[in-house]
Design an enzyme around this catalytic site. Structure first.
Site, short mmCIF file in Angstrom:
data_model
loop_
_atom_site.label_atom_id
_atom_site.label_comp_id
_atom_site.label_asym_id
_atom_site.label_seq_id
_atom_site.Cartn_x
_atom_site.Cartn_y
_atom_site.Cartn_z
CB THR A 1 -0.92 0.04 1.24
OG1 THR A 1 -0.10 0.11 2.40
CG2 THR A 1 -1.82 -1.18 1.31
CB CYS A 2 0.03 4.61 -1.18
SG CYS A 2 0.72 4.79 -2.78
CG ASP A 3 0.04 4.06 5.59
OD1 ASP A 3 -0.87 4.86 5.78
OD2 ASP A 3 0.88 3.76 6.46
CG ASN B 1 -3.75 1.85 -0.89
OD1 ASN B 1 -2.57 1.76 -1.17
ND2 ASN B 1 -4.24 2.95 -0.38
#
Ligand SMILES: Cc1ncc(COP(=O)(O)O)c(C=O)c1O
Length: 410
Positions: free
Chosen positions: A339-341, A378
């Site tokens: 994910t973009c985290d 996401n």
């Protein structure tokens, strides 16, 4: 970390991934994929029963609410512990009688209690007066357990901060229940999840038995149930007290009371932690200031949810290496989720050979509090679960579109 345990996990994971069933499931579904072995659940249950034969084990469905797990345990005579109406529905779908089910969430929606009562569940847990009042007028055979709190700062999840009461409040609740004609049959506690401390567990039993005796004398009643909860630890990356060691510590404390008390336990993690192995693929590689990063197609917002919620340190093995391929020099690597985290980091110091995009990575001991606590952050889908049985030649595949769950082998 223990190299002996890690070698064992390596060998087990290699053996699983070499089976036709695992290969077929991976060929069919790709990654990420959770491989579930019901046989390992059965094995753990049989070990528990052998260690504490007078205890009625109720599997805590919350740890892994999976049909294959429920079926395996039901077939062996295990009972079930549910925390919600949804978990009750899953268990009931298997045709399990409600007298094999207890509801142990200390806080319940009134409609959920009505529904559970209508389904025939009769054992519930309470830890406050508001919850007690919800049982006024309930059928006469309903039995309540008062949840006690024991601080467990060494457990991974110290549940006593959210639920349970001390001895004085427990006595007060018993008094109120008696005055209102509500049947308190006994007491429950949870020493804390992943508590590697057999003495603490045994002390909690001893303290509860002493409280029961004192309240029996004070109120002129006889309690009939002692529920010792869950908490049995799983060996992730380090050894913990085994089922046999815990059993040997608890047996002398519990057994003298088994003739007059129904002794219940609610194990979750210990039954299912070892039954699932997560297989992922490397989807990206980057060289950063602190070394090499590998990005996998599952992460802490998915099946590795146990990393954040429970501080589990999952083992991360390169499948190529497990299966005997020559591998280059190893390096400490960071393993991250997709994910973009920035919190989506699975392991900070994993010793891995050089991997390429598409290479498979496997993590054993991924059965408890993983799939059940995964999210769709996401927009990602939940990782499918493929049921595999050792030594069975061909997969019979059935896809459940709701859970995207896959039975590679029944
Ligand atoms: C009431 C109750 N029973 C049983 C369990 C299962 O505990 P464990 O997985 O540690 O055995 C839990 C876990 O949170 C729980 O809350």
């Amino acid at each position: 970390m223990s190299s002996e345990l890690i070698d064992l996990r390596r060998r087990e994971t290699a053996a699983l991934l070499s089976t036709d069933a695992a290969r077929a499931a991976l060929a069919l579904h790709g990654t990420p994929l959770l491989l579930l072995s019901p046989e390992r659940v059965r094995r753990q249950y049989r070990r528990l029963r052998a260690a504490l034969p007078f205890v009625l084990f109720h599997y805590a469905v919350k740890a892994l609410a999976d049909d294959a797990v429920i079926a395996a345990l039901a077939g062996d005579g295990c009972c079930f512990d549910v925390a919600t109406g949804e978990e009750l529905a899953i268990v009931r779908r298997h045709g399990i009688d409600s007298d094999r089910v207890i509801h142990t969430h200390p806080i319940k929606k009134p409609t959920e209690i009505e529904e559970a009562l209508a389904q025939g569940v009769r054992t519930f847990v309470i830890d406050n007066e508001t919850e007690l009042a919800k049982f006024e007028g309930a059928p006469a055979d309903v039995r309540l357990l008062v949840r006690l709190a024991y601080r467990s700062p060494h457990a991974k999840s110290d549940l006593s901060t959210k639920f349970g009461v001390g001895p004085v409040e427990a006595g007060r609740l018993v008094g109120i229940a008696r005055a209102r004609g509500i049947h308190v049959a006994g007491f429950s506690f949870h020493v804390g999840s992943q508590l590697d401390d057999p003495d603490r567990f045994a002390d909690a039993v001893t303290e509860t038995l002493a409280l029961m005796h004192a309240l029996e004398c004070e109120h002129g009643v006889r309690f009939t149930v002692l529920d010792i909860g869950g908490g049995f630890p799983a060996a992730y990356d380090a050894p913990v007290a085994s089922i046999e060691v815990l059993g040997a510590r608890l047996r002398p404390v519990l057994e003298p009371h088994a003739h007059r008390l129904e002794i219940i336990a609610e194990p979750g993690r210990i039954l299912v932690a070892e039954c699932m192995t997560l297989v992922t693929s490397v989807v990206g590689i980057a060289e950063r200031g602190d070394g090499r990063w590998y990005y996998l197609d599952d992460g802490v917002y998915g099946s590795y949810s146990n990393v954040v919620a429970e501080d589990v340190h999952p083992l991360v093995f390169a499948v190529r290496e497990l299966l005997g391929a020559d591998t280059d020099a190893h390096r400490w690597s960071t393993v991250a989720g997709p994910t973009c985290d920035s919190t989506d980091v699975v392991a900070r110091e994993a010793m891995l050979p050089d991997l390429a995009v598409g290479d498979l990575v496997a993590s054993p001991v991924m059965g408890a509090y993983t799939a059940v606590t995964a999210s769709r952050f996401n927009g990602r889908t939940l990782t499918p679960i493929a049921v595999v049985g050792f030594g069975m030649p061909h997969p019979a595949v059935a896809v459940d579109p709701v859970r995207e769950r896959v039975d590679a082998l029944a």
